[in-house]
Design a protein around this motif. Structure first.
Motif, mmCIF file in Angstrom:
data_model
loop_
_atom_site.group_PDB
_atom_site.id
_atom_site.type_symbol
_atom_site.label_atom_id
_atom_site.label_comp_id
_atom_site.label_asym_id
_atom_site.label_seq_id
_atom_site.Cartn_x
_atom_site.Cartn_y
_atom_site.Cartn_z
ATOM 1 N N PHE A 285 2.753 -0.924 -14.388
ATOM 2 C CA PHE A 285 2.184 0.094 -13.738
ATOM 3 C C PHE A 285 0.298 -0.347 -13.600
ATOM 4 C CE2 PHE A 285 5.658 2.400 -15.184
ATOM 5 C CZ PHE A 285 5.916 3.189 -14.104
ATOM 6 N N VAL A 286 0.573 -1.118 -13.012
ATOM 7 C CA VAL A 286 -1.278 -1.881 -12.708
ATOM 8 C C VAL A 286 -1.233 -1.747 -11.257
ATOM 9 C CG1 VAL A 286 -2.744 -4.205 -13.307
ATOM 10 C CG2 VAL A 286 -1.150 -3.722 -14.676
ATOM 11 N N HIS A 287 -2.690 -1.066 -11.280
ATOM 12 C CA HIS A 287 -3.138 -0.572 -9.748
ATOM 13 C C HIS A 287 -3.727 -1.210 -9.377
ATOM 14 C CE1 HIS A 287 0.958 1.925 -9.511
ATOM 15 N NE2 HIS A 287 0.232 2.102 -10.418
ATOM 16 N N LEU B 38 1.118 -1.151 0.341
ATOM 17 C CA LEU B 38 -0.576 0.055 -0.011
ATOM 18 C C LEU B 38 0.561 1.668 -0.497
ATOM 19 C CD1 LEU B 38 -3.008 -0.765 2.519
ATOM 20 C CD2 LEU B 38 -2.771 -0.604 -0.166
ATOM 21 N N GLY B 39 1.380 1.102 0.453
ATOM 22 C CA GLY B 39 2.792 2.076 0.593
ATOM 23 C C GLY B 39 3.332 2.870 -0.762
ATOM 24 N N VAL B 40 3.353 1.577 -1.722
ATOM 25 C CA VAL B 40 4.510 2.503 -2.557
ATOM 26 C C VAL B 40 2.501 2.173 -3.746
ATOM 27 C CG1 VAL B 40 6.662 1.510 -2.378
ATOM 28 C CG2 VAL B 40 4.923 -0.209 -2.934
ATOM 29 N N GLN B 41 1.841 2.762 -3.725
ATOM 30 C CA GLN B 41 0.803 3.347 -4.630
ATOM 31 C C GLN B 41 0.350 1.834 -4.622
ATOM 32 O OE1 GLN B 41 -0.042 5.968 -4.858
ATOM 33 N NE2 GLN B 41 1.501 7.832 -4.931
ATOM 34 N N ALA B 42 0.127 0.472 -4.051
ATOM 35 C CA ALA B 42 -0.430 -0.627 -4.227
ATOM 36 C C ALA B 42 -0.224 -1.040 -6.035
ATOM 37 C CB ALA B 42 -2.075 -0.486 -3.719
ATOM 38 N N LYS B 43 1.192 -1.208 -5.718
ATOM 39 C CA LYS B 43 1.489 -1.660 -7.308
ATOM 40 C C LYS B 43 1.103 -3.177 -7.499
ATOM 41 C CE LYS B 43 4.909 2.155 -8.788
ATOM 42 N NZ LYS B 43 5.950 2.640 -9.324
#
Length: 394
Positions: free
Chosen positions: A241-243, A230-235
């Motif tokens: 770059f899929v979130h 979660l701390g790295v933009q939930a990659k």
């Protein structure tokens, strides 16, 4: 009259040997949220507090937010917190759409576990493994316990309560890096490593600093993996770059970690100085009628982060607030306790439970200079001023 140089309350203890690390981040270009120092700092913290791994964050507040996310605190839930703490321990609950319930402190300034137990017994129902607040009909999902000023809370009692009521425990150890238990069930365990998840802070006023930054630890690797994700933009897929979820930009920078890898190596020396200076204060303040230096628990090794003095107006001659003014006017930086959180405007409508001790301490405590680079001369200067003010009030 020329004022003396300021004796600050709590400032970083930095030396120029840290520049080699910083130069490396600049030379390699790894100044942001990647680089070798991040992993090195995480590993050093994990080794120091005796856990398998740790996850660095942008701040202690970010760490608390991610901890709540990892423990699945949700909209409409409730979380029990102390009212005597810094507001950063509470605000992340609102980030989640949940609400805090405020608990009193005991004479260590930490959460009163006896009142906590009575609240759960008398004001809640335990239904199908869930704690339901009778007043609000909402589920109480977790407890955030703060180890205030580096003085460890009563974790034996809290963990018994946790097991009885199936509650999650987040340890806000942001002030308590280096504090651990010397006796009992958790002998040798560091603050932050006993509950489900623990959080440290490296803000500039903490015992070691990275300028900002925090660290999350847990024996539950699943929780740590969730925090890291979660701390790295939930990659979900870093290459493309899929979130698949909402994440956060909460990673520590390599420059911050470059500070941290140097600072953690000096932590024990910092604590040694803090204990020495505390004992100097204790010996002298014990002879000043009307002042009482708050003790640390004797069954723990506290990092002695902050020194708290209780002011008895009747015996000392002036009240806490007048003493604050006089000391600060003479360039001796002192601070009161935080305003109790249940009195803060955003939380006026939240539930409180029998707040009594915290009211007394909020009114009567000052925190005096305690930096790890405080000299004996600085300590004696503060003591002399406290004696002068006392004598002038007679």
């Amino acid at each position: 009259m020329i004022k003396r140089e300021i004796i600050p309350l709590s400032v970083p203890n930095l030396s120029l040997d840290i520049l080699d690390n910083v130069k490396e981040t600049i030379k390699t270009g790894w100044v942001s949220t990647g680089g070798r120092f991040i992993k090195e700092f995480e590993e050093k913290i994990a080794k120091y507090v005796k856990v398998e791994s740790a996850v660095s964050t942008q701040s202690g507040t970010a760490g608390l937010h991610l901890a709540l996310e990892a423990l699945e605190v949700e909209l409409g839930d409730e979380v029990i917190v102390p009212t005597l703490t810094f507001i950063a321990a509470v605000n992340p609950i609102r980030y989640m759409g949940a609400e805090p319930i405020f608990m009193d402190c005991d004479d260590t300034l930490n959460m009163d576990m006896n009142k906590l137990e009575r609240f759960l017994e008398n004001e809640c129902d335990f239904i199908n493994g869930k704690v339901i607040n009778r007043k609000t009909k909402k589920q109480i999902k977790a407890i955030i316990v703060v180890h205030v000023f580096g003085n460890p809370a009563n974790m034996e009692k809290l963990m018994e309560i946790k097991e009885k009521y199936n509650l999650n425990v987040i340890e806000d150890a942001t002030e308590a890096l280096g504090s651990y238990y010397l006796d009992g069930k958790y002998k040798g365990k560091h603050c932050g490593t006993i509950g489900d998840i623990g959080v440290y802070s490296f803000n500039a006023n903490k015992i070691i600093t990275t300028g900002g930054g925090g660290m999350v630890v847990s024996d539950n690797q699943r929780l740590l993996d969730r925090v890291a994700f979660l701390g790295v933009q939930a990659k979900t897929d870093c290459l493309y770059f899929v979130h698949d979820e909402i994440g956060y930009n909460y990673r520590m920078t390599n420059i911050q970690a470059a500070f941290g890898t140097d600072q953690i190596d000096k932590l024990e020396k910092f604590i040694e100085t803090k204990i020495k200076n505390y004992n100097l204060y204790k010996k002298a303040i014990g002879d000043i009628e009307g002042l009482n230096l708050l003790p640390f628990r004797t069954d723990v090794r506290s990092n002695h982060w902050f020194y708290s003095v209780i002011v008895d107006e009747d015996k000392y001659g002036i009240d806490r607030d007048e003493l604050l003014i006089k000391l600060n006017n003479d360039n001796i930086q002192t601070r009161p306790l935080w305003r109790l959180i249940h009195k803060q405007k955003p939380y006026l409508d939240n539930e409180v439970y029998k707040i009594e001790n915290a009211e007394f301490y909020e009114k009567n405590i000052i925190n005096i200079p305690c930096s790890s680079n405080l000299t004996e001369y600085n300590v004696m200067t503060v003591i002399k001023k406290l004696e002068e003010i006392k004598n002038a009030s007679i």
